[in-house]
Structures are given as structure tokens and as C-alpha cells.
Scaffold this motif. Structure first.
Motif, PDB file in Angstrom:
ATOM      1  N   ILE A 143      -3.476  -7.247   4.482  1.00  0.00           N
ATOM      2  CA  ILE A 143      -3.417  -6.959   5.911  1.00  0.00           C
ATOM      3  C   ILE A 143      -2.661  -5.644   6.093  1.00  0.00           C
ATOM      4  CG2 ILE A 143      -2.629  -7.758   8.172  1.00  0.00           C
ATOM      5  CD1 ILE A 143      -4.808  -9.508   6.955  1.00  0.00           C
ATOM      6  N   SER A 144      -3.201  -4.757   6.922  1.00  0.00           N
ATOM      7  CA  SER A 144      -2.560  -3.457   7.133  1.00  0.00           C
ATOM      8  C   SER A 144      -2.298  -3.223   8.609  1.00  0.00           C
ATOM      9  CB  SER A 144      -3.419  -2.333   6.548  1.00  0.00           C
ATOM     10  OG  SER A 144      -3.500  -2.470   5.139  1.00  0.00           O
ATOM     11  N   ASP A 145      -1.452  -2.250   8.888  1.00  0.00           N
ATOM     12  CA  ASP A 145      -0.981  -1.976  10.254  1.00  0.00           C
ATOM     13  C   ASP A 145      -1.279  -0.520  10.612  1.00  0.00           C
ATOM     14  OD1 ASP A 145       0.332  -1.848  12.680  1.00  0.00           O
ATOM     15  OD2 ASP A 145       2.340  -2.115  11.857  1.00  0.00           O
ATOM     16  N   TYR A 146      -2.184  -0.340  11.579  1.00  0.00           N
ATOM     17  CA  TYR A 146      -2.540   0.986  12.077  1.00  0.00           C
ATOM     18  C   TYR A 146      -2.293   1.030  13.592  1.00  0.00           C
ATOM     19  CZ  TYR A 146      -5.270   1.367   7.716  1.00  0.00           C
ATOM     20  OH  TYR A 146      -5.670   1.389   6.408  1.00  0.00           O
ATOM     21  N   ILE A 147      -2.083   2.219  14.107  1.00  0.00           N
ATOM     22  CA  ILE A 147      -2.071   2.440  15.551  1.00  0.00           C
ATOM     23  C   ILE A 147      -3.179   3.448  15.849  1.00  0.00           C
ATOM     24  CG2 ILE A 147      -0.764   3.256  17.549  1.00  0.00           C
ATOM     25  CD1 ILE A 147       1.775   2.410  16.115  1.00  0.00           C
ATOM     26  N   PHE A 186      -1.216   5.486  10.254  1.00  0.00           N
ATOM     27  CA  PHE A 186      -1.040   4.414   9.273  1.00  0.00           C
ATOM     28  C   PHE A 186       0.438   4.051   9.231  1.00  0.00           C
ATOM     29  CE2 PHE A 186      -0.266   3.342   4.642  1.00  0.00           C
ATOM     30  CZ  PHE A 186      -0.751   2.043   4.737  1.00  0.00           C
ATOM     31  N   MET A 187       0.758   2.819   9.657  1.00  0.00           N
ATOM     32  CA  MET A 187       2.150   2.393   9.704  1.00  0.00           C
ATOM     33  C   MET A 187       2.610   1.784   8.373  1.00  0.00           C
ATOM     34  SD  MET A 187       2.894   3.365  12.684  1.00  0.00           S
ATOM     35  CE  MET A 187       4.533   2.660  12.891  1.00  0.00           C
ATOM     36  N   LYS A 188       1.860   0.834   7.880  1.00  0.00           N
ATOM     37  CA  LYS A 188       2.161   0.181   6.602  1.00  0.00           C
ATOM     38  C   LYS A 188       0.964  -0.663   6.234  1.00  0.00           C
ATOM     39  CE  LYS A 188       4.388  -3.740   8.903  1.00  0.00           C
ATOM     40  NZ  LYS A 188       5.614  -4.547   9.048  1.00  0.00           N
ATOM     41  N   GLY A 189       0.930  -1.174   5.016  1.00  0.00           N
ATOM     42  CA  GLY A 189      -0.219  -1.992   4.665  1.00  0.00           C
ATOM     43  C   GLY A 189      -0.123  -2.626   3.302  1.00  0.00           C
ATOM     44  N   LEU A 240      -3.307   9.123   4.145  1.00  0.00           N
ATOM     45  CA  LEU A 240      -2.068   9.049   4.916  1.00  0.00           C
ATOM     46  C   LEU A 240      -1.034   8.178   4.210  1.00  0.00           C
ATOM     47  CD1 LEU A 240      -3.552   8.419   8.502  1.00  0.00           C
ATOM     48  CD2 LEU A 240      -3.002  10.613   7.420  1.00  0.00           C
ATOM     49  N   LYS A 241       0.184   8.672   4.165  1.00  0.00           N
ATOM     50  CA  LYS A 241       1.308   7.846   3.755  1.00  0.00           C
ATOM     51  C   LYS A 241       1.841   7.103   4.983  1.00  0.00           C
ATOM     52  CE  LYS A 241       2.686  10.915  -0.024  1.00  0.00           C
ATOM     53  NZ  LYS A 241       3.770  11.783  -0.584  1.00  0.00           N
ATOM     54  N   PRO A 242       2.609   6.035   4.789  1.00  0.00           N
ATOM     55  CA  PRO A 242       3.137   5.305   5.955  1.00  0.00           C
ATOM     56  C   PRO A 242       3.845   6.229   6.942  1.00  0.00           C
ATOM     57  CG  PRO A 242       3.517   4.035   3.970  1.00  0.00           C
ATOM     58  CD  PRO A 242       2.976   5.368   3.520  1.00  0.00           C
ATOM     59  N   GLY A 243       3.444   6.134   8.212  1.00  0.00           N
ATOM     60  CA  GLY A 243       4.034   6.954   9.261  1.00  0.00           C
ATOM     61  C   GLY A 243       3.258   8.226   9.560  1.00  0.00           C
ATOM     62  N   ALA A 274       0.836  -1.198   0.000  1.00  0.00           N
ATOM     63  CA  ALA A 274       0.000   0.000   0.000  1.00  0.00           C
ATOM     64  C   ALA A 274       0.870   1.246   0.000  1.00  0.00           C
ATOM     65  CB  ALA A 274      -0.916   0.000   1.210  1.00  0.00           C
ATOM     66  N   VAL A 275       0.611   2.133  -0.926  1.00  0.00           N
ATOM     67  CA  VAL A 275       1.359   3.385  -0.997  1.00  0.00           C
ATOM     68  C   VAL A 275       0.763   4.413  -0.043  1.00  0.00           C
ATOM     69  CG1 VAL A 275       0.001   4.356  -2.910  1.00  0.00           C
ATOM     70  CG2 VAL A 275       2.377   5.054  -2.580  1.00  0.00           C
ATOM     71  N   SER A 276      -0.523   4.228   0.314  1.00  0.00           N
ATOM     72  CA  SER A 276      -1.188   5.153   1.220  1.00  0.00           C
ATOM     73  C   SER A 276      -2.482   4.519   1.729  1.00  0.00           C
ATOM     74  CB  SER A 276      -1.508   6.484   0.526  1.00  0.00           C
ATOM     75  OG  SER A 276      -2.405   6.272  -0.555  1.00  0.00           O
ATOM     76  N   SER A 277      -3.106   5.193   2.682  1.00  0.00           N
ATOM     77  CA  SER A 277      -4.398   4.744   3.209  1.00  0.00           C
ATOM     78  C   SER A 277      -5.339   5.938   3.325  1.00  0.00           C
ATOM     79  CB  SER A 277      -4.229   4.087   4.580  1.00  0.00           C
ATOM     80  OG  SER A 277      -5.495   3.736   5.139  1.00  0.00           O
ATOM     81  N   ASP A 278      -6.571   5.770   2.831  1.00  0.00           N
ATOM     82  CA  ASP A 278      -7.612   6.778   3.022  1.00  0.00           C
ATOM     83  C   ASP A 278      -8.264   6.518   4.380  1.00  0.00           C
ATOM     84  OD1 ASP A 278      -7.119   7.762   0.458  1.00  0.00           O
ATOM     85  OD2 ASP A 278      -8.544   6.367  -0.447  1.00  0.00           O
TER      86      ASP A 278
END
Length: 293
Positions: free
Chosen positions: A224-228, A200-203, A179-182, A160-164
């Protein structure tokens, strides 16, 4: 059309609907319990007295979901993100989702808010927030969608390059951003002291959304994606007060016995109907046509 041939065709179509997606979807299991062991050196977290989440789809169209006891005293799995060891501690009541069956690989951990047996809300999530069925404290909800890097794909998924990310509450959208990673999105515009921050950490994203890739199911797993996620609940509000303050979803309470039936309340994840669902609809139409003959 010969009735024997019709039945054979229907069975074959059903088999295709079941078999084709199998290589692209790995089972996810959601449990509720208490963290008893955290081992950062091995990246492992153990949850004791797990109850497994499951849903039954009634003929009336309603969905009944419960947490039921398991014949196991604990489950151990890898942490979804290194930050889990700073967000969680031993003794925390949690909801956790794993990939490939219960335990082994946690893809999401969520900290429950309130004291037993009223742990109906979540204040922190580390990992794939879309797999946690328990609603967020403060009646916040999230709508999450990832965007693929179409030059970095394997099978069904791409990096994933980004997350909406959209934060909702009070029946309306409160904040939204790609959001871009981080990167993070936050909201604290209420007068009750509550706030929420989503990082958004990565995905991963589905490769089928890339125009230069063939449609259909390809070998691989679901993205699977990684959010905090961190929520500060409204000042002085208990779980019971939060339930009375608005249309908050309800979830089963933690107990040793099977819990009361409830309606699931997942964080929303955008996407299209899976191939299995589309195929199943086609089979239903075909069965109806055959029965008329």
C-alpha cells in the motif's frame, strides 16, 4: 490416468490457488458517498450513504462495474494521510477505498468533481491512488510503480525507496520521473488551463522483486502506498464537456438505487500476474488435458 484421481488432483490444485494467496492479500472495498464527519484528533473520517463498488466479469469477456446500495447509513475509518484533513471538508462527495472490508481503515480518498448526479471525475486523491476506479479530471491518467528497499522487508512487502510516476494524457506520456518520498511531479503544458501534481509521500513494494528473497507467497499483505494527487480541471469545462472532448472513461453516477453498469477505469499500477491468476491458468490447462483423456 484414473478419472477419479484426475478430479481429485484438480480440486487440490484449485484449493492451493485459493488458499496460498489468502495470507498475502487483504480484501479492499471501494465505496462512494459524502463526508459527514472529520475528526483530526482521532484521525477519523465518516462517509454517509455509502454505495459499494463491484464488478461482474461476463462470459463475453466484458467487465460490468456498478455502485450498489448498502444496508448501512455510514462508514467510519482512519484517514490515509494527515493531509486529508486539509484537502477534504464535510459535504465533499468522495470515492474511498478501505482495507479489510468497508470502512475502518481508509487507504485512499478521492474528491469527486461536478454536481450530482454527474460526479464522474476526480480532482484530488490522498492515499493509494491505484485503488480509486474513478478517472481523473482533464482526462489525465497515472502509471505508478514502487521500488523496494530490499534491506527493509517483511513478508510480501518492503519499504519503498522510490516510486516511478508517469503522467499520461491525449494518448501519450506527458511527464515521468522517479520520486523519492516527499518529491513531486507536475504537468501544466496544455493550453486549457488544466494541470496535475503528484506527490509521493511513502509506500511499499513487493518483496518478490528483490533478487535475494525467495520467490512465492510469504505471510504479509499487498503493498500500500501514499500519494497526494491534485488536478486543476480545464477552464470553464463541465463534466459533460470533458466527456465530449475526448475518450474519457465513464463511471457509475451516485444514486440511492443501483447504478448503471460501467467499465472500470483505474489508475494503472505496474506489476506481474498474481500467483492466484497464474495458478488458475495452470488449472484450466490441466482440466482441458484431462477432458481429452
Amino acid at each position: 490416468m484414473n478419472r477419479y484421481f484426475s478430479c481429485t488432483l484438480i480440486v487440490a490444485l484449485i484449493a492451493c490457488c485459493i488458499i496460498l494467496p489468502a495470507s498475502a492479500v487483504i480484501q479492499e472495498a471501494t465505496v462512494k458517498g459524502t463526508i459527514t464527519t472529520m475528526d483530526p484528533s482521532r484521525n477519523m473520517i465518516t462517509i454517509a450513504n455509502p454505495l459499494q463498488y463491484g464488478c461482474v466479469y461476463a462470459a463475453s469477456g466484458s467487465t460490468i462495474c456498478t455502485y450498489d446500495s448498502m444496508n448501512i447509513s455510514s462508514l467510519t475509518g482512519t484517514a490515509p494521510d494527515p493531509s486529508a484533513f486539509s484537502v477534504f471538508k464535510t459535504g465533499d462527495p468522495v470515492v474511498a477505498t478501505s482495507l479489510g472490508g468497508a470502512g475502518e481503515t481508509w487507504i485512499a480518498l478521492a474528491k469527486l468533481f461536478g454536481s450530482q448526479p454527474s460526479e464522474l471525475y476526480v480532482t484530488d486523491i490522498v492515499g493509494d491512488a491505484t485503488t480509486i476506479p474513478t478517472p481523473l479530471a482533464g482526462n489525465y491518467t497515472l502509471v505508478l510503480s514502487t521500488n523496494p528497499d530490499c534491506s527493509a522487508c517483511t513478508g510480501t512487502t518492503c519499504t519503498a525507496v522510490s516510486s516511478d510516476v508517469a503522467i499520461r494524457g491525449d494518448g501519450r506520456q506527458l511527464a515521468a520521473r522517479t520520486l523519492k518520498p516527499g518529491e513531486a511531479l507536475g504537468f501544466n503544458g496544455r493550453n486549457d488551463g488544466s494541470s496535475i501534481v503528484v506527490t509521493f509521500m511513502k509506500g511499499q513494494a513487493l518483496s518478490s522483486s528483490c533478487t535475494n528473497r525467495p520467490a512465492g507467497m510469504v505471510g504479509g499483505i499487498q503493498p500500500i502506498s501514499d500519494y497526494i494527487v491534485h488536478v486543476v480541471p480545464p477552464i470553464g469545462m463541465t463534466v459533460d464537456q470533458m466527456q465530449a472532448s475526448g475518450p474519457a472513461p465513464t463511471l457509475a453516477t451516485l444514486s440511492a438505487a443501483p447504478s448503471a453498469p460501467v467499465t472500470p477505469a483505474r489508475t494503472q499500477k505496474s506489476g506481474s500476474l498474481p500467483v492466484a491468476v497464474i495458478g488458475a491458468l495452470g488449472v484450466i490447462v490441466l482440466i482441458a488435458a484431462v477432458q481429452k483423456k
